[in-house]
Design a protein around this motif. Structure first.
Motif, PDB file in Angstrom:
ATOM      1  N   SER A  20      46.476  16.093   9.537  1.00 33.88           N
ATOM      2  CA  SER A  20      47.755  15.979  10.238  1.00 33.88           C
ATOM      3  C   SER A  20      48.629  17.213  10.003  1.00 33.88           C
ATOM      4  CB  SER A  20      48.501  14.705   9.819  1.00 33.88           C
ATOM      5  OG  SER A  20      48.892  14.768   8.468  1.00 33.88           O
ATOM      6  N   PHE A  21      48.303  17.995   8.971  1.00 35.76           N
ATOM      7  CA  PHE A  21      49.031  19.228   8.685  1.00 35.76           C
ATOM      8  C   PHE A  21      48.277  20.481   9.116  1.00 35.76           C
ATOM      9  CE2 PHE A  21      50.623  16.159   5.597  1.00 35.76           C
ATOM     10  CZ  PHE A  21      51.983  16.249   5.840  1.00 35.76           C
ATOM     11  N   ALA A  93      50.745  30.242   6.042  1.00 37.77           N
ATOM     12  CA  ALA A  93      51.210  29.403   4.934  1.00 37.77           C
ATOM     13  C   ALA A  93      50.053  28.715   4.238  1.00 37.77           C
ATOM     14  CB  ALA A  93      52.202  28.365   5.451  1.00 37.77           C
ATOM     15  N   LEU A  94      49.028  28.355   4.985  1.00 38.11           N
ATOM     16  CA  LEU A  94      47.894  27.652   4.387  1.00 38.11           C
ATOM     17  C   LEU A  94      46.937  28.603   3.678  1.00 38.11           C
ATOM     18  CD1 LEU A  94      47.249  25.134   7.264  1.00 38.11           C
ATOM     19  CD2 LEU A  94      48.304  24.671   5.057  1.00 38.11           C
ATOM     20  N   ILE A  95      46.755  29.789   4.242  1.00 40.73           N
ATOM     21  CA  ILE A  95      45.828  30.752   3.652  1.00 40.73           C
ATOM     22  C   ILE A  95      46.454  31.454   2.446  1.00 40.73           C
ATOM     23  CG2 ILE A  95      44.556  32.893   4.076  1.00 40.73           C
ATOM     24  CD1 ILE A  95      44.219  31.898   6.996  1.00 40.73           C
ATOM     25  N   THR A 141      53.865  17.215  13.774  1.00 38.76           N
ATOM     26  CA  THR A 141      53.239  17.042  12.469  1.00 38.76           C
ATOM     27  C   THR A 141      53.660  15.721  11.834  1.00 38.76           C
ATOM     28  OG1 THR A 141      53.121  19.423  12.148  1.00 38.76           O
ATOM     29  CG2 THR A 141      52.966  18.064  10.171  1.00 38.76           C
ATOM     30  N   PHE A 142      54.935  15.397  11.937  1.00 37.44           N
ATOM     31  CA  PHE A 142      55.441  14.147  11.380  1.00 37.44           C
ATOM     32  C   PHE A 142      54.792  12.950  12.069  1.00 37.44           C
ATOM     33  CE2 PHE A 142      58.551  10.646  11.334  1.00 37.44           C
ATOM     34  CZ  PHE A 142      58.644  10.451   9.968  1.00 37.44           C
ATOM     35  N   LEU A 143      54.662  13.015  13.385  1.00 36.68           N
ATOM     36  CA  LEU A 143      54.035  11.928  14.138  1.00 36.68           C
ATOM     37  C   LEU A 143      52.584  11.735  13.703  1.00 36.68           C
ATOM     38  CD1 LEU A 143      54.192   9.835  16.428  1.00 36.68           C
ATOM     39  CD2 LEU A 143      53.533  11.671  17.989  1.00 36.68           C
ATOM     40  N   LYS A 144      51.825  12.830  13.604  1.00 36.76           N
ATOM     41  CA  LYS A 144      50.425  12.739  13.169  1.00 36.76           C
ATOM     42  C   LYS A 144      50.331  12.178  11.752  1.00 36.76           C
ATOM     43  CE  LYS A 144      49.451  17.009  13.859  1.00 36.76           C
ATOM     44  NZ  LYS A 144      48.788  18.311  13.888  1.00 36.76           N
ATOM     45  N   PHE A 145      51.189  12.653  10.873  1.00 40.27           N
ATOM     46  CA  PHE A 145      51.169  12.201   9.487  1.00 40.27           C
ATOM     47  C   PHE A 145      51.449  10.704   9.392  1.00 40.27           C
ATOM     48  CE2 PHE A 145      53.475  11.690   5.354  1.00 40.27           C
ATOM     49  CZ  PHE A 145      52.379  11.872   4.526  1.00 40.27           C
TER      50      PHE A 145
END
Length: 173
Positions: A20-21, A93-95, A141-145
């Motif tokens: 989700s993120f 941000a993730l890498i 993102t909030f919806l998926k989470f």
């Protein structure tokens, strides 16, 4: 076989939450496959209505995830560059998690701003559009989470309700 399906299903539920993120992983469909695997065990009876409704929710959220950032960008006068910049910022941000949890918020915003500045000459308009793009990203993102958390709760509730055996020597409570 039931134990294998249960643990693969639970693993997919957890990967779905992470997804989700992450833009590369379809979080809600992965979580739904986890629900499907649970229903394929002999301990949980087939409930095709439940699976059909959760599949519809999963696909709707997947589709909305593509439209919400676009709507946020357009609402604030942005362009496709802002949406692309947001995605690139999230990947940075993730890498390179230099700023930790704050990086998940700061890098997508900076990416949206950079994407808008490449398309617009007015920095004030670019900042406003970047904010809209960023808000769209956060909303999606909030919806998926939230949906993946609900799917996890449904998974655990089904396991508890049907006393799915976790190990061959444990037949449930």
């Amino acid at each position: 076989m039931d134990i294998l399906l249960l643990f693969f299903g639970l693993g997919l539920m957890l990967v779905g939450i992470v997804g989700s993120f992450l833009p590369a992983l379809p979080g809600t469909p992965l979580s739904w496959v986890g629900l499907l695997l649970l229903h394929l065990t002999s301990a949980v009876p087939d409930d095709w209505t439940f699976l059909g409704i959760t599949l519809a929710v999963s696909l709707l959220v997947l589709a909305l995830d593509y439209f919400i950032p676009i709507l946020g960008t357009k609402k604030f006068g942005g362009s496709k560059g802002g949406v692309i910049g947001t995605t690139i910022g999230l990947l940075v941000a993730l890498i390179f998690p230099i700023l930790g949890v704050l990086g998940i918020i700061i890098w997508p915003f900076l990416g949206a701003l950079a994407g808008e500045l490449m398309n617009k000459t007015n920095p004030k308009t670019a900042l406003k559009a970047a904010f809209g793009s960023f808000l769209g990203f956060l909303a999606g993102t909030f919806l998926k989470f939230m949906v993946t958390l609900v799917f996890l709760w449904l998974f655990l509730a089904k396991v508890w309700e049907h006393r799915v055996p976790l190990f061959p020597f444990f037949k449930g409570a």
